[in-house]
Motif scaffolding. Structure first.
Motif, PDB file in Angstrom:
ATOM      1  N   LEU A  19      19.781  19.986  13.251  1.00  0.00           N
ATOM      2  CA  LEU A  19      19.548  19.204  12.034  1.00  0.00           C
ATOM      3  C   LEU A  19      19.005  17.815  12.350  1.00  0.00           C
ATOM      4  O   LEU A  19      18.069  17.355  11.695  1.00  0.00           O
ATOM      5  CB  LEU A  19      20.837  19.089  11.210  1.00  0.00           C
ATOM      6  CG  LEU A  19      20.704  18.271   9.934  1.00  0.00           C
ATOM      7  CD1 LEU A  19      19.768  18.965   8.964  1.00  0.00           C
ATOM      8  CD2 LEU A  19      22.047  18.037   9.295  1.00  0.00           C
ATOM      9  N   ILE A  20      19.556  17.159  13.341  1.00  0.00           N
ATOM     10  CA  ILE A  20      19.096  15.809  13.677  1.00  0.00           C
ATOM     11  C   ILE A  20      17.645  15.848  14.147  1.00  0.00           C
ATOM     12  O   ILE A  20      16.826  15.011  13.756  1.00  0.00           O
ATOM     13  CB  ILE A  20      20.022  15.158  14.718  1.00  0.00           C
ATOM     14  CG1 ILE A  20      21.397  14.939  14.102  1.00  0.00           C
ATOM     15  CG2 ILE A  20      19.447  13.860  15.236  1.00  0.00           C
ATOM     16  CD1 ILE A  20      22.432  14.428  15.048  1.00  0.00           C
ATOM     17  N   THR A  21      17.314  16.823  14.954  1.00  0.00           N
ATOM     18  CA  THR A  21      15.942  16.966  15.442  1.00  0.00           C
ATOM     19  C   THR A  21      14.991  17.199  14.276  1.00  0.00           C
ATOM     20  O   THR A  21      13.920  16.586  14.200  1.00  0.00           O
ATOM     21  CB  THR A  21      15.843  18.145  16.432  1.00  0.00           C
ATOM     22  OG1 THR A  21      16.862  18.015  17.414  1.00  0.00           O
ATOM     23  CG2 THR A  21      14.500  18.190  17.096  1.00  0.00           C
ATOM     24  N   LYS A  22      15.375  18.057  13.366  1.00  0.00           N
ATOM     25  CA  LYS A  22      14.537  18.348  12.207  1.00  0.00           C
ATOM     26  C   LYS A  22      14.400  17.118  11.309  1.00  0.00           C
ATOM     27  O   LYS A  22      13.323  16.870  10.746  1.00  0.00           O
ATOM     28  CB  LYS A  22      15.103  19.521  11.427  1.00  0.00           C
ATOM     29  CG  LYS A  22      14.976  20.832  12.174  1.00  0.00           C
ATOM     30  CD  LYS A  22      15.658  21.970  11.460  1.00  0.00           C
ATOM     31  CE  LYS A  22      15.553  23.241  12.290  1.00  0.00           C
ATOM     32  NZ  LYS A  22      16.268  24.356  11.698  1.00  0.00           N
ATOM     33  N   ALA A  23      15.471  16.344  11.180  1.00  0.00           N
ATOM     34  CA  ALA A  23      15.417  15.131  10.351  1.00  0.00           C
ATOM     35  C   ALA A  23      14.481  14.093  10.965  1.00  0.00           C
ATOM     36  O   ALA A  23      13.692  13.465  10.248  1.00  0.00           O
ATOM     37  CB  ALA A  23      16.814  14.553  10.182  1.00  0.00           C
ATOM     38  N   VAL A  24      14.563  13.920  12.277  1.00  0.00           N
ATOM     39  CA  VAL A  24      13.678  12.957  12.952  1.00  0.00           C
ATOM     40  C   VAL A  24      12.224  13.403  12.816  1.00  0.00           C
ATOM     41  O   VAL A  24      11.337  12.600  12.504  1.00  0.00           O
ATOM     42  CB  VAL A  24      14.079  12.791  14.439  1.00  0.00           C
ATOM     43  CG1 VAL A  24      13.032  12.022  15.212  1.00  0.00           C
ATOM     44  CG2 VAL A  24      15.428  12.113  14.552  1.00  0.00           C
ATOM     45  N   CYS A  25      11.984  14.691  13.014  1.00  0.00           N
ATOM     46  CA  CYS A  25      10.627  15.234  12.877  1.00  0.00           C
ATOM     47  C   CYS A  25      10.116  15.041  11.451  1.00  0.00           C
ATOM     48  O   CYS A  25       8.976  14.618  11.244  1.00  0.00           O
ATOM     49  CB  CYS A  25      10.621  16.700  13.269  1.00  0.00           C
ATOM     50  SG  CYS A  25       9.006  17.473  13.196  1.00  0.00           S
ATOM     51  N   ALA A  26      10.951  15.329  10.478  1.00  0.00           N
ATOM     52  CA  ALA A  26      10.559  15.162   9.071  1.00  0.00           C
ATOM     53  C   ALA A  26      10.262  13.697   8.757  1.00  0.00           C
ATOM     54  O   ALA A  26       9.331  13.395   7.997  1.00  0.00           O
ATOM     55  CB  ALA A  26      11.651  15.692   8.157  1.00  0.00           C
ATOM     56  N   PHE A  27      11.030  12.786   9.355  1.00  0.00           N
ATOM     57  CA  PHE A  27      10.800  11.362   9.138  1.00  0.00           C
ATOM     58  C   PHE A  27       9.422  10.944   9.655  1.00  0.00           C
ATOM     59  O   PHE A  27       8.677  10.254   8.964  1.00  0.00           O
ATOM     60  CB  PHE A  27      11.908  10.553   9.819  1.00  0.00           C
ATOM     61  CG  PHE A  27      11.724   9.069   9.723  1.00  0.00           C
ATOM     62  CD1 PHE A  27      11.905   8.414   8.523  1.00  0.00           C
ATOM     63  CD2 PHE A  27      11.359   8.335  10.836  1.00  0.00           C
ATOM     64  CE1 PHE A  27      11.736   7.047   8.432  1.00  0.00           C
ATOM     65  CE2 PHE A  27      11.184   6.965  10.762  1.00  0.00           C
ATOM     66  CZ  PHE A  27      11.371   6.318   9.551  1.00  0.00           C
TER      67      PHE A  27
END
Length: 167
Positions: free
Chosen positions: A103-111
């Protein structure tokens, strides 16, 4: 001649040492390669669109390749933070957060992708176009009205049902 042989042996030793390490690193980041590629593509699209806008607004002379220098550090920073977030997911958090893997990786990527989309939007607005967000809202409204019209066509109205019962 001895120097060239020594250099050849040294380069062979480096190759023998680096290939397994690079293979291990690439294997480790395989689960996030899609996120890395997507982020890189958004950076490339933003850069190409910026070049297009620069040439369109100021002519070919307004384009300066020295401005492209920031492309490499920006891409390196984006990809490094995604990899760092993946490391945090793998070694600190371990279990899925709210049932979502990485989730954190996906959130950073989405940001980072959001930032690039925002940059594309600003560049597009400089060219005199509407904001992407306004266009998206208009498209959603149109789709909603189409859905509403279709549901009215498919579902008969209550008055029609009463008329059918009377017959």
């Amino acid at each position: 001649m001895k120097f060239l042989l020594a250099l050849k042996d040294f380069l062979y030793d480096i190759k023998e040492f680096l290939i397994p390490i690079i293979t291990i690193i690439l294997t480790f980041i395989t689960p996030i390669k899609g996120m890395l590629i997507t982020t890189t593509l958004f950076v490339a699209i933003d850069t190409l669109f910026g070049i297009y806008a620069s040439i369109k607004l100021g002519g070919i002379k307004s384009y300066k390749s020295s401005k492209l220098f920031n492309l490499v550090p920006k891409t390196f920073f984006y990809l490094s933070t995604i990899i760092l977030a993946y490391l945090v997911n793998q070694f600190l958090i371990i279990t899925p957060v709210w049932g979502i893997e990485n989730l954190i990786t996906k959130a950073v990527c989405a940001f980072w992708i959001y930032i690039e989309i925002k940059s594309l939007d600003e560049t597009s607005m400089k060219l005199g176009n509407k904001s992407f967000w306004v266009l998206l809202k208009e498209a959603i409204r149109k789709l909603y009205s189409i859905k509403k019209d279709l549901s009215e066509l498919i579902e008969p109205k209550n008055d029609d049902k009463k008329d059918e019962e009377e017959l």
